[in-house]
Design an enzyme around this catalytic site. Structure first.
Site, PDB file in Angstrom:
ATOM      1  N   LYS A 169     -12.126  -5.164   2.195  1.00 27.78           N
ATOM      2  CA  LYS A 169     -11.569  -4.275   3.215  1.00 27.78           C
ATOM      3  C   LYS A 169     -12.508  -3.096   3.389  1.00 27.78           C
ATOM      4  CE  LYS A 169      -7.506  -1.467   4.358  1.00 27.78           C
ATOM      5  NZ  LYS A 169      -6.152  -1.047   3.933  1.00 27.78           N
ATOM      6  N   SER A 216      -6.233  -3.523  14.442  1.00 27.83           N
ATOM      7  CA  SER A 216      -5.709  -2.777  15.587  1.00 27.83           C
ATOM      8  C   SER A 216      -6.789  -2.400  16.590  1.00 27.83           C
ATOM      9  CB  SER A 216      -4.986  -1.521  15.099  1.00 27.83           C
ATOM     10  OG  SER A 216      -5.858  -0.691  14.341  1.00 27.83           O
ATOM     11  N   CYS A 233      -3.794   6.190  -0.016  1.00 23.96           N
ATOM     12  CA  CYS A 233      -3.268   4.919  -0.519  1.00 23.96           C
ATOM     13  C   CYS A 233      -2.937   4.936  -2.000  1.00 23.96           C
ATOM     14  CB  CYS A 233      -4.275   3.809  -0.224  1.00 23.96           C
ATOM     15  SG  CYS A 233      -4.641   3.623   1.534  1.00 23.96           S
ATOM     16  N   GLU A 266     -16.340  -7.816  -4.916  1.00 22.88           N
ATOM     17  CA  GLU A 266     -14.918  -7.495  -4.787  1.00 22.88           C
ATOM     18  C   GLU A 266     -14.079  -8.768  -4.754  1.00 22.88           C
ATOM     19  OE1 GLU A 266     -13.149  -4.832  -4.858  1.00 22.88           O
ATOM     20  OE2 GLU A 266     -14.321  -3.099  -4.212  1.00 22.88           O
ATOM     21  N   LYS A 271     -11.218  -7.861   6.148  1.00 19.92           N
ATOM     22  CA  LYS A 271     -10.729  -6.929   7.162  1.00 19.92           C
ATOM     23  C   LYS A 271     -11.752  -5.818   7.389  1.00 19.92           C
ATOM     24  CE  LYS A 271      -6.779  -3.783   7.846  1.00 19.92           C
ATOM     25  NZ  LYS A 271      -5.561  -3.209   7.232  1.00 19.92           N
ATOM     26  N   CYS A 279       0.867  -1.168   0.000  1.00 15.14           N
ATOM     27  CA  CYS A 279       0.000   0.000   0.000  1.00 15.14           C
ATOM     28  C   CYS A 279       0.906   1.221   0.000  1.00 15.14           C
ATOM     29  CB  CYS A 279      -0.941  -0.003   1.206  1.00 15.14           C
ATOM     30  SG  CYS A 279      -2.321   1.161   1.035  1.00 15.14           S
ATOM     31  N   ARG A 297      -3.482   3.690  12.290  1.00 18.54           N
ATOM     32  CA  ARG A 297      -3.031   4.938  11.659  1.00 18.54           C
ATOM     33  C   ARG A 297      -2.026   5.666  12.541  1.00 18.54           C
ATOM     34  NH1 ARG A 297      -9.152   6.018   9.475  1.00 18.54           N
ATOM     35  NH2 ARG A 297      -9.016   4.482   7.800  1.00 18.54           N
ATOM     36  N   CYS A 330      -0.083   4.292   1.816  1.00 21.68           N
ATOM     37  CA  CYS A 330      -0.467   5.286   2.828  1.00 21.68           C
ATOM     38  C   CYS A 330       0.652   5.599   3.808  1.00 21.68           C
ATOM     39  CB  CYS A 330      -1.720   4.845   3.563  1.00 21.68           C
ATOM     40  SG  CYS A 330      -1.580   3.277   4.432  1.00 21.68           S
TER      41      CYS A 330
END
Length: 321
Positions: A195, A274, A130, A233, A248, A120, A205, A122
């Protein structure tokens, strides 16, 4: 029918319960996410304030800690990089001497772990999004070129698995073509196919220093209200060449995880993200819940259909501080 049938007979004691237990989670079912920070000092991992017990490591410390986890039974890690230099095109992400590239090489030399590289932009862009920005909007097709460069650079370093998490349309095909063109036809792609744009990512983040400087990621990550879209997707990524599917977050999307596994019969991974980690950890620390919730949660994810689970709880489960 009662009283002839008494369901409690099979729950009499732990020995009998264990004989017929249908779901189990072992350490070989888990993948551990590692954060590697370019300016981290050797020997002094930085604790992540929003994720107590989780750290940002230097390259050497990350390799050492991963080796310790491997010695205790872990089989795979997922790498995230935090570079010193950030710019509009995330150039540190595809630098052959970048933080993740160095870590991949070290892990392949010193461990037998399966090394997965999260692909990614980001963490590497100065705007925190991203992909490539134009007119305050992430440009899908232009971003594919950069994601492919990152994937090839990871493969050059020796990574075992490419795991794109950006949610750009067509990125699995673009990465597959780039890998194949560079003779990495046997490098698998584990795609974050479903996601969601989730509040559960907030601690990440902070951990990865990747909060967007403007707007949000809802134009490319999925709406939490949508179910059918996730299946589209997943099918799209499979058609483009994905070798495994990642859902996710995990706990709030067990219905999606279940349907993905049942419908597509693909190797399926759930990411216990997280926010899930921090929420459970805080509850345990406050005494509101006990550590038994961790086992119950992991079992629920596995029972819903996950073949493997990406989890921050690996060190705790192994008794490693």
């Amino acid at each position: 029918m009662f009283p002839v049938t008494r369901m409690r007979r099979m729950r009499t004691d732990e020995r009998i319960r264990a004989m017929f237990r249908q779901t189990s989670v072992g350490i070989d079912d888990l993948i551990y996410p590692l954060y590697i920070k370019e300016d981290a000092e050797d020997g002094k991992p930085e604790e992540i304030s929003t994720m107590p017990g989780q750290y940002r490591y230097s390259v050497d410390d990350a390799i050492e800690f991963a080796g310790l986890l491997e010695d205790s039974g872990l089989t795979s890690v997922l790498l995230f990089g935090i570079p010193e230099h950030k710019d509009a095109v995330g150039s540190s992400a595809y630098d052959e001497n970048g933080i993740i590239q160095q870590t991949i090489k070290g892990l392949k030399e010193q461990t037998n772990l399966v090394v997965m590289g999260d692909v990614c932009m980001c963490e590497y862009t100065d705007h925190g999004h991203c992909g490539i920005i134009e007119d305050q909007y992430v440009q899908n097709d232009e971003t594919l070129k950069y994601l492919s460069k990152i994937a090839v650079s990871y493969a050059d370093a020796g990574v075992d698995v490419i795991a794109p998490s950006d949610m750009m349309d067509g990125r699995v095909m673009a990465i597959r073509d780039a890998l194949d063109d560079n003779d990495y036809v046997n490098t698998p792609i584990f795609s974050y196919a479903a996601k969601y744009a989730s509040t559960y990512y907030a601690p990440f983040r902070d951990a990865a220093d990747s909060a967007p400087s403007f707007g949000d990621r809802k134009s490319y990550q999925m709406d939490p209200a949508n179910f059918d879209e996730a299946l589209r997707e997943v099918k799209s990524d499979i058609d483009e060449g994905a070798d495994a599917i990642i859902v996710k977050p995990a706990l709030a999307y067990l219905d999606v995880l279940r349907e993905v596994k049942q419908q597509f019969k693909m190797p399926t991974i759930a990411y216990q993200v997280s926010g899930e980690y921090s929420m459970i950890t805080a509850g345990i620390e406050k005494g509101y819940i006990t550590e038994d919730l961790l086992d119950e949660t992991l079992l629920s994810i596995k029972r819903a259909g996950a073949d493997m689970i990406i989890s921050y709880f690996v060190p705790q489960l192994l008794g490693i501080e």
